[in-house]
Design an enzyme around this catalytic site. Structure first.
Site, mmCIF file in Angstrom:
data_model
loop_
_atom_site.group_PDB
_atom_site.id
_atom_site.type_symbol
_atom_site.label_atom_id
_atom_site.label_comp_id
_atom_site.label_asym_id
_atom_site.label_seq_id
_atom_site.Cartn_x
_atom_site.Cartn_y
_atom_site.Cartn_z
ATOM 1 N N HIS A 21 -33.453 93.264 -30.866
ATOM 2 C CA HIS A 21 -32.823 94.088 -29.835
ATOM 3 C C HIS A 21 -32.229 95.331 -30.500
ATOM 4 C CE1 HIS A 21 -28.970 92.549 -31.199
ATOM 5 N NE2 HIS A 21 -29.231 91.317 -30.795
ATOM 6 N N HIS A 24 -30.174 95.127 -33.774
ATOM 7 C CA HIS A 24 -30.923 95.064 -35.036
ATOM 8 C C HIS A 24 -31.401 96.453 -35.441
ATOM 9 C CE1 HIS A 24 -31.765 90.970 -33.181
ATOM 10 N NE2 HIS A 24 -31.173 90.642 -34.313
ATOM 11 N N CYS A 130 -22.993 75.028 -36.252
ATOM 12 C CA CYS A 130 -23.659 75.803 -35.206
ATOM 13 C C CYS A 130 -25.068 76.123 -35.679
ATOM 14 C CB CYS A 130 -22.906 77.098 -34.907
ATOM 15 S SG CYS A 130 -23.813 78.199 -33.780
ATOM 16 N N CYS A 133 -25.889 79.941 -35.589
ATOM 17 C CA CYS A 133 -25.385 80.723 -36.729
ATOM 18 C C CYS A 133 -25.891 80.180 -38.060
ATOM 19 C CB CYS A 133 -23.855 80.699 -36.757
ATOM 20 S SG CYS A 133 -23.058 81.536 -35.386
ATOM 21 N N CYS A 155 -19.413 77.329 -30.095
ATOM 22 C CA CYS A 155 -19.349 78.458 -31.015
ATOM 23 C C CYS A 155 -18.888 79.701 -30.266
ATOM 24 C CB CYS A 155 -20.732 78.698 -31.634
ATOM 25 S SG CYS A 155 -20.874 80.242 -32.549
ATOM 26 N N HIS A 158 -22.069 82.152 -29.999
ATOM 27 C CA HIS A 158 -23.232 81.766 -29.205
ATOM 28 C C HIS A 158 -22.894 81.062 -27.894
ATOM 29 C CE1 HIS A 158 -25.261 82.388 -33.094
ATOM 30 N NE2 HIS A 158 -26.272 82.739 -32.352
ATOM 31 N N LYS A 305 -20.815 91.826 -26.796
ATOM 32 C CA LYS A 305 -21.692 92.034 -27.934
ATOM 33 C C LYS A 305 -23.151 91.832 -27.515
ATOM 34 C CE LYS A 305 -22.737 90.174 -32.563
ATOM 35 N NZ LYS A 305 -23.981 89.439 -32.385
ATOM 36 N N LYS A 308 -29.171 88.147 -27.158
ATOM 37 C CA LYS A 308 -30.269 87.637 -26.343
ATOM 38 C C LYS A 308 -29.809 86.425 -25.528
ATOM 39 C CE LYS A 308 -33.871 90.231 -27.026
ATOM 40 N NZ LYS A 308 -34.540 90.920 -25.917
#
Length: 520
Positions: A21, A24, A130, A133, A155, A158, A305, A308
């Site tokens: 995305h 990145h 997690c 992560c 988490c 996430h 943040k 996805k």
């Protein structure tokens, strides 16, 4: 920045379990601008990016898709991650995958060295893990779940439940390096930047450093522990080593000495891995720590943040298909203070594209080329006597070059672009004030007209050189139109005003065409 200095810059190696995305791409582009700038400053530059392909999450996803982990990562790298480099116009020198033999072999060498030196021991570990992560979480990293996950700890990143794992693992004696790390942060305040990131890291280490579990036995997709193949290396321990295995560690001492240490550009969510675990690993191995770790902020969409899993991820192509890669690169590095969080909106992107790129820089380029073509038959004139107005432009060319170079040395990319834009605005104002179209009406003003046009051509070429790391496609077109010698990327950016041009201009299509669509 001096001739021949070594400048090695890295992005994180991105976890391939999903498609890229714009978060990145933001990291990739920031590192690329810095690399391009240093190359044009005469530095011995090396730019690395790549992919992280081991770990439990990859294994589970591959299994769910009915393929082997290697088949799964090969597909993702070929179809999503390598194309990203072309989409955002990257100039990286190397692309490393953690499934490369050059990486896996030398991860084992590094690990064996630490084991032989007594930095690794066997122990039992229980903790909340997690999978998203690929990290054991501290209690403070967990929040209460909501909805389907009510009553569970999830988490914070996430928003997915963590797993309670109990394993017999190998541990790295990271706690033994706490004092050395604190001394490092104290002696080299710029080692971790920006200041907010440094403060977080120092506070974390001061609060107490635990040893690190560095192996897993519950799955087998990873690098085998060399002295015990029933274990695979913890994915983060494996992944961090890419920065040295890519430049010759364990295989080519001369190349390693030439390139290392590196400047690491990372997202702030992986700051601790790079600013705590990674230097501790290097200290244990007797290797030099990185030159710098810079933790940039998050891209926020709707106040959250980029993610996805939360459906806030935006593919780079969604922006680039409409606005182009140059606009993508410019927008994210101009609109966001590098090191801080920044909010993305289509409205802001469209507004900046129109005001700054199309009307500001693009229109300036079109007007200058058109006026030289119309008033001088395309022949670039020579300046005569300079008035204070021309002298101010000449001085500004030098001062913005110096200011931008100084900002880049601090990794303040947004400040560098802001400095360069002072010249864009000044040239536009100069043209408005000098009115070359009015001068052209009277042959008696011919010498003055030529001085004015020579001044704006010179300024425009300086802009082409200064902006080439940020907007490489547009500046390459502009350079050709100005008759510049060779490639614009061959010009010394720290002496941008000294560029050498040809005798005449060539036609120039609009660098940033008008866009009617919203881009959404």
């Amino acid at each position: 920045m001096s001739d021949g200095s070594s400048f090695y810059i890295t992005t994180p190696i991105f976890y391939v379990n999903d498609v890229p995305h714009i978060g990145h791409a933001y990291t990739e582009v920031a590192a690329d601008v810095l690399a391009r700038w240093h190359r044009q400053s005469g530095d011995d530059t090396w730019s690395l990016t790549g992919t992280d392909e081991h770990g439990q999450k990859i294994l589970r996803t591959a299994t769910a898709n009915g393929v082997t982990p290697k088949e799964w990562v090969d597909k993702l790298v070929a179809e999503a991650w390598k194309p990203l480099l072309e989409i955002v116009d990257l100039s990286n020198d190397d692309f490393i995958r953690t499934t490369d033999e050059r990486h896996e072999t030398n991860v084992q060498k590094f690990l064996q060295h630490l084991y032989d030196a007594g930095h690794i021991y066997t122990g039992e570990f229980q903790g909340y893990y997690c999978v998203g992560c690929e990290e054991y979480k501290q209690p403070g990293d967990l929040v209460d779940g909501e909805g389907d996950y009510e009553g569970q700890k999830v988490c914070a990143i996430h928003s997915k439940p963590v797993e309670l794992l109990n394993e017999k693992n190998y541990f790295f004696r990271m706690s033994a390096f706490a004092d050395q790390l604190l001394a490092l942060y104290e002696e080299r305040p710029d080692f971790v930047q920006p200041e907010s990131a440094r403060n977080e890291v120092v506070s974390f280490v001061k609060s107490g450093l635990a040893d690190l579990s560095i192996s897993r036995t519950s799955f087998d997709w990873g690098v085998k522990v060399p002295w015990d193949e029933s274990h695979v290396v913890y994915v983060w321990f494996d992944a961090l080593l890419n920065y040295i295995t890519a430049v010759g560690y364990g295989a080519d001492d001369e190349e390693f000495a030439r390139r290392w240490p590196a400047t690491h550009i990372v997202g702030k969510d992986i700051l601790r891995f790079h600013a705590v675990i990674w230097p501790a690993m290097l200290l244990a191995a007797g290797l030099e720590v990185p030159k710098q770790v810079f933790g940039h902020g998050w891209l926020l969409v709707g106040g959250e943040k980029m993610s996805k899993s939360k459906l806030t991820g935006i593919a780079p192509s969604q922006i680039i298909d409409t606005f182009g890669s140059d606009a993508f690169r410019y927008y994210f590095l101009r609109a966001i203070s590098f090191g801080q969080d920044g909010s993305f909106s289509w409205e802001d992107l469209a507004a900046r594209y129109q005001a700054e790129l199309a009307n500001g820089f693009g229109n300036l380029a079109s007007r200058v080329i058109a006026m030289v073509s119309r008033y001088c038959d395309g022949v670039i004139p020579t300046a005569g006597g300079l008035t204070p107005a021309e002298e101010a432009i000449v001085a500004l060319e030098r001062s913005v070059t110096d200011a931008a170079s100084e900002a880049i040395s601090r990794l303040a990319i947004h400040e560098a672009i802001a400095s360069i834009w002072e010249l864009v605005d000044a040239l536009n104002l100069y043209i408005t004030e000098q009115e070359p179209w009015a001068l052209a009406k009277d042959p008696a003003n011919r010498a003055r007209l030529e001085t004015v046009l020579a001044t704006v051509v010179r300024g425009l070429g300086t802009l082409a050189v200064l902006l080439s790391p940020v907007t490489p496609k547009a500046t390459a077109k502009l350079w050709t139109a100005l008759g510049g010698e060779g490639s614009v990327t061959d010009q010394r950016i720290d002496r941008a005003w000294e560029w050498t041009g040809g005798a005449s201009v060539a036609p120039l299509e609009a660098l940033f065409p008008r866009i009617e669509a919203s881009g959404e």
